[in-house]
Design a protein around this motif. Structure first.
Motif, PDB file in Angstrom:
ATOM      1  N   TYR A 203     -15.659  25.419  18.471  1.00  0.00           N
ATOM      2  CA  TYR A 203     -16.629  24.782  17.570  1.00  0.00           C
ATOM      3  C   TYR A 203     -16.292  23.311  17.348  1.00  0.00           C
ATOM      4  CZ  TYR A 203     -18.721  29.216  15.909  1.00  0.00           C
ATOM      5  OH  TYR A 203     -19.388  30.416  15.811  1.00  0.00           O
ATOM      6  N   TYR A 204     -17.305  22.467  17.410  1.00  0.00           N
ATOM      7  CA  TYR A 204     -17.144  21.105  16.924  1.00  0.00           C
ATOM      8  C   TYR A 204     -17.000  21.147  15.407  1.00  0.00           C
ATOM      9  CZ  TYR A 204     -18.613  19.458  21.510  1.00  0.00           C
ATOM     10  OH  TYR A 204     -18.696  19.214  22.863  1.00  0.00           O
ATOM     11  N   ARG A 205     -16.256  20.205  14.873  1.00  0.00           N
ATOM     12  CA  ARG A 205     -16.121  20.162  13.417  1.00  0.00           C
ATOM     13  C   ARG A 205     -17.481  19.899  12.770  1.00  0.00           C
ATOM     14  NH1 ARG A 205     -16.747  17.303   8.379  1.00  0.00           N
ATOM     15  NH2 ARG A 205     -15.299  18.341   6.962  1.00  0.00           N
ATOM     16  N   ASP A 206     -18.217  18.984  13.298  1.00  0.00           N
ATOM     17  CA  ASP A 206     -19.587  18.709  12.872  1.00  0.00           C
ATOM     18  C   ASP A 206     -20.258  17.887  13.963  1.00  0.00           C
ATOM     19  OD1 ASP A 206     -19.324  15.740  12.233  1.00  0.00           O
ATOM     20  OD2 ASP A 206     -17.897  16.527  10.769  1.00  0.00           O
ATOM     21  N   GLU A 207     -21.520  17.564  13.775  1.00  0.00           N
ATOM     22  CA  GLU A 207     -22.304  16.882  14.801  1.00  0.00           C
ATOM     23  C   GLU A 207     -21.696  15.543  15.209  1.00  0.00           C
ATOM     24  OE1 GLU A 207     -27.014  15.745  15.454  1.00  0.00           O
ATOM     25  OE2 GLU A 207     -26.064  15.327  13.524  1.00  0.00           O
ATOM     26  N   TYR A 209     -18.870  14.689  16.029  1.00  0.00           N
ATOM     27  CA  TYR A 209     -17.854  14.744  17.090  1.00  0.00           C
ATOM     28  C   TYR A 209     -18.437  15.123  18.451  1.00  0.00           C
ATOM     29  CZ  TYR A 209     -14.584  14.262  13.290  1.00  0.00           C
ATOM     30  OH  TYR A 209     -13.906  13.780  12.202  1.00  0.00           O
ATOM     31  N   MET A 210     -19.684  15.471  18.488  1.00  0.00           N
ATOM     32  CA  MET A 210     -20.303  15.832  19.761  1.00  0.00           C
ATOM     33  C   MET A 210     -20.448  14.599  20.636  1.00  0.00           C
ATOM     34  SD  MET A 210     -23.345  18.379  18.490  1.00  0.00           S
ATOM     35  CE  MET A 210     -22.995  19.839  17.504  1.00  0.00           C
ATOM     36  N   GLY A 211     -20.073  14.716  21.892  1.00  0.00           N
ATOM     37  CA  GLY A 211     -20.202  13.607  22.829  1.00  0.00           C
ATOM     38  C   GLY A 211     -19.081  12.590  22.763  1.00  0.00           C
ATOM     39  N   LYS A 212     -18.176  12.728  21.806  1.00  0.00           N
ATOM     40  CA  LYS A 212     -17.044  11.808  21.712  1.00  0.00           C
ATOM     41  C   LYS A 212     -15.843  12.367  22.463  1.00  0.00           C
ATOM     42  CE  LYS A 212     -18.221   9.816  17.198  1.00  0.00           C
ATOM     43  NZ  LYS A 212     -17.760   9.619  15.798  1.00  0.00           N
ATOM     44  N   LEU A 213     -15.010  11.467  22.971  1.00  0.00           N
ATOM     45  CA  LEU A 213     -13.799  11.865  23.680  1.00  0.00           C
ATOM     46  C   LEU A 213     -12.579  11.238  23.013  1.00  0.00           C
ATOM     47  CD1 LEU A 213     -14.916  11.489  27.409  1.00  0.00           C
ATOM     48  CD2 LEU A 213     -14.875  13.577  26.028  1.00  0.00           C
ATOM     49  N   ASP A 214     -11.478  11.950  23.057  1.00  0.00           N
ATOM     50  CA  ASP A 214     -10.193  11.462  22.551  1.00  0.00           C
ATOM     51  C   ASP A 214      -9.207  11.565  23.707  1.00  0.00           C
ATOM     52  OD1 ASP A 214      -7.848  10.886  21.265  1.00  0.00           O
ATOM     53  OD2 ASP A 214      -7.985  12.458  19.764  1.00  0.00           O
ATOM     54  N   ASN A 215      -8.797  10.414  24.232  1.00  0.00           N
ATOM     55  CA  ASN A 215      -7.932  10.402  25.417  1.00  0.00           C
ATOM     56  C   ASN A 215      -8.561  11.203  26.560  1.00  0.00           C
ATOM     57  OD1 ASN A 215      -5.422   8.941  24.489  1.00  0.00           O
ATOM     58  ND2 ASN A 215      -5.519  10.554  22.932  1.00  0.00           N
ATOM     59  N   GLY A 216      -9.873  11.116  26.668  1.00  0.00           N
ATOM     60  CA  GLY A 216     -10.581  11.764  27.763  1.00  0.00           C
ATOM     61  C   GLY A 216     -10.907  13.225  27.541  1.00  0.00           C
ATOM     62  N   THR A 217     -10.570  13.767  26.375  1.00  0.00           N
ATOM     63  CA  THR A 217     -10.852  15.180  26.109  1.00  0.00           C
ATOM     64  C   THR A 217     -11.847  15.319  24.967  1.00  0.00           C
ATOM     65  OG1 THR A 217      -9.061  15.461  24.492  1.00  0.00           O
ATOM     66  CG2 THR A 217      -8.512  15.805  26.807  1.00  0.00           C
ATOM     67  N   LYS A 218     -12.660  16.389  25.020  1.00  0.00           N
ATOM     68  CA  LYS A 218     -13.541  16.699  23.897  1.00  0.00           C
ATOM     69  C   LYS A 218     -12.693  16.935  22.645  1.00  0.00           C
ATOM     70  CE  LYS A 218     -17.159  19.009  26.618  1.00  0.00           C
ATOM     71  NZ  LYS A 218     -17.876  20.292  26.825  1.00  0.00           N
ATOM     72  N   ALA A 338     -10.630  15.923   8.746  1.00  0.00           N
ATOM     73  CA  ALA A 338     -11.732  16.532   9.491  1.00  0.00           C
ATOM     74  C   ALA A 338     -11.539  16.400  10.993  1.00  0.00           C
ATOM     75  CB  ALA A 338     -13.045  15.881   9.080  1.00  0.00           C
ATOM     76  N   ALA A 339     -10.360  15.938  11.404  1.00  0.00           N
ATOM     77  CA  ALA A 339     -10.141  15.641  12.815  1.00  0.00           C
ATOM     78  C   ALA A 339      -8.650  15.695  13.120  1.00  0.00           C
ATOM     79  CB  ALA A 339     -10.692  14.248  13.137  1.00  0.00           C
ATOM     80  N   PRO A 340      -8.277  15.711  14.395  1.00  0.00           N
ATOM     81  CA  PRO A 340      -6.860  15.635  14.748  1.00  0.00           C
ATOM     82  C   PRO A 340      -6.200  14.423  14.105  1.00  0.00           C
ATOM     83  CG  PRO A 340      -8.194  16.101  16.680  1.00  0.00           C
ATOM     84  CD  PRO A 340      -9.150  15.766  15.576  1.00  0.00           C
ATOM     85  N   GLY A 341      -4.943  14.597  13.712  1.00  0.00           N
ATOM     86  CA  GLY A 341      -4.234  13.500  13.049  1.00  0.00           C
ATOM     87  C   GLY A 341      -2.740  13.651  13.184  1.00  0.00           C
TER      88      GLY A 341
END
Length: 370
Positions: A203-207, A209-218, A338-341
């Motif tokens: 699951y995405y945390r919320d909308e 984060y959709m389409g965004k990448l962090d170091n090339g990963t969803k 709400a995100a990796p940290g």
């Protein structure tokens, strides 16, 4: 890497390897659960992750603590933990927190219903029933799209699937009134259709984060998916395994379990960004606890194969116990977000304790506890 860092890395690897192989004993699970629960009660209003004042007793942070604490209370040798929870409910007249529609403010209702099951006092659940009846007859008409007006009046962020749906399922179970189940199913399906990535089974945390990448990963947040995974378990516990509703949740649960098995780190935890463990090597205990809870439950229910999933639970539990201080504080709990940290060995949070106690309740059963 200098010699000092090489030595530190080697020692961490050695300690991790030893802890992963350590045999789990049900009596030791009980001992560490008691130590963690007692420490948390003694430090209930402590400031451990940067917030400026203690959380309100009915806040979602504490609500998540109570979800685990009531599971521990059922295993403990005396009722002092039930009494501690009961005192909180009585002090606040069994009210949910202040936002009528917001899922976070429903979380404490899970504890109220469990206390009702023990004490059979209808006063414990009447405010929750009244509020949920109002929501059913005045459903939010808002969009699930992020940052639209009043958007969090519906479950448009994945954490919500831990906070509110189990309350609806519990109300259905104790009243027999299917209206609670029907409302919950409709909203849960809407959220899942919106936030669940069918390719990744997460699951995405919320909308946002959709389409965004962090170091090339969803970007799939560990605790966010932990909220969902544990929430699925807490809902299924209230349903008939032969029902179509149960089978709907079971299908999602199995997909997530399979994915979580594949992406567990060699150390035994789950990275804060689930698909980016090389970029997030720091341990994190809240998401890991929820995942251990969900996987151990699946084995105990005969849903997951023990030979396949048991080693993941063993590694996960042992790494969690390794982050409990001698005093009983669970470290490496990621602060509110709400995100990796990041996370730190000397920082904790009440929801991390709740997740740990939930995990312990199923690990205890898995290793022979009655």
């Amino acid at each position: 890497m200098n010699k000092s860092n090489i030595l530190k890395a080697f020692l961490l690897f050695a300690i991790t390897t030893i802890s992963q192989a350590q045999e789990i004993k049900s009596a030791e699970v009980i001992q560490v659960m008691e130590k963690v629960a007692d420490w948390q009660i003694e430090n209930y209003e402590g400031l451990y992750s940067g917030h400026s004042k203690p959380h309100h007793p009915l806040d979602w942070t504490n609500g998540a603590l109570y979800v685990g604490m009531v599971k521990w209370a059922a295993l403990a040798e005396n009722d002092k933990y039930y009494e501690w929870l009961k005192e909180i409910g009585e002090k606040h007249e069994w009210q949910l927190h202040h936002r009528k529609y917001h899922a976070d403010d429903h979380t404490v209702g899970q504890m109220y219903i469990e206390l009702y099951r023990k004490y059979q006092d209808k006063d414990m659940i009447e405010p929750t029933k009244e509020q949920f009846n109002f929501i059913m007859y005045h459903p939010a008409q808002t969009s699930l799209h992020w940052k639209t007006p009043y958007h969090q009046s519906r479950w448009n962020w994945c954490d919500a699937l831990f906070m509110s749906p189990p309350v609806w399922a519990k109300l259905y179970n104790i009243t027999g009134e299917k209206k609670y189940l029907d409302f919950m199913m409709s909203e849960f399906k809407a959220t899942t259709d919106f936030l669940f990535d069918e390719k990744e089974d997460l699951y995405y945390r919320d909308e946002s984060y959709m389409g965004k990448l962090d170091n090339g990963t969803k970007i799939f947040w560990s605790r966010g998916n932990g909220w969902v995974f544990a929430g699925l378990v807490n809902v299924m516990n209230e349903l008939n395994p032969q029902s179509k509703e149960y089978k709907y949740f079971l299908k999602i649960y199995k997909k997530m379990a399979s994915k979580l098995l594949k992406i567990q780190t060699p150390q035994g935890h789950w990275a804060m960004s689930l698909l980016g463990q090389e970029f997030y090597p720091t341990p994190e205990t809240s998401g890991t606890s929820f995942n251990v809870y969900g996987l151990a439950w699946g084995i105990n229910q005969g849903i997951l194969d023990k030979a396949t999933y048991g080693p993941a639970v063993q590694k996960g539990w042992n790494v969690l116990v390794g982050h409990v201080t001698p005093e009983g504080m669970l470290g490496y709990v990621q602060p509110i977000g709400a995100a990796p940290g990041n996370a730190w060995p000397d920082k904790t949070e009440v929801y991390g304790t709740g997740a740990f106690l939930s995990a312990g309740s199923e690990v205890y059963k898995l290793y022979g506890g009655k």
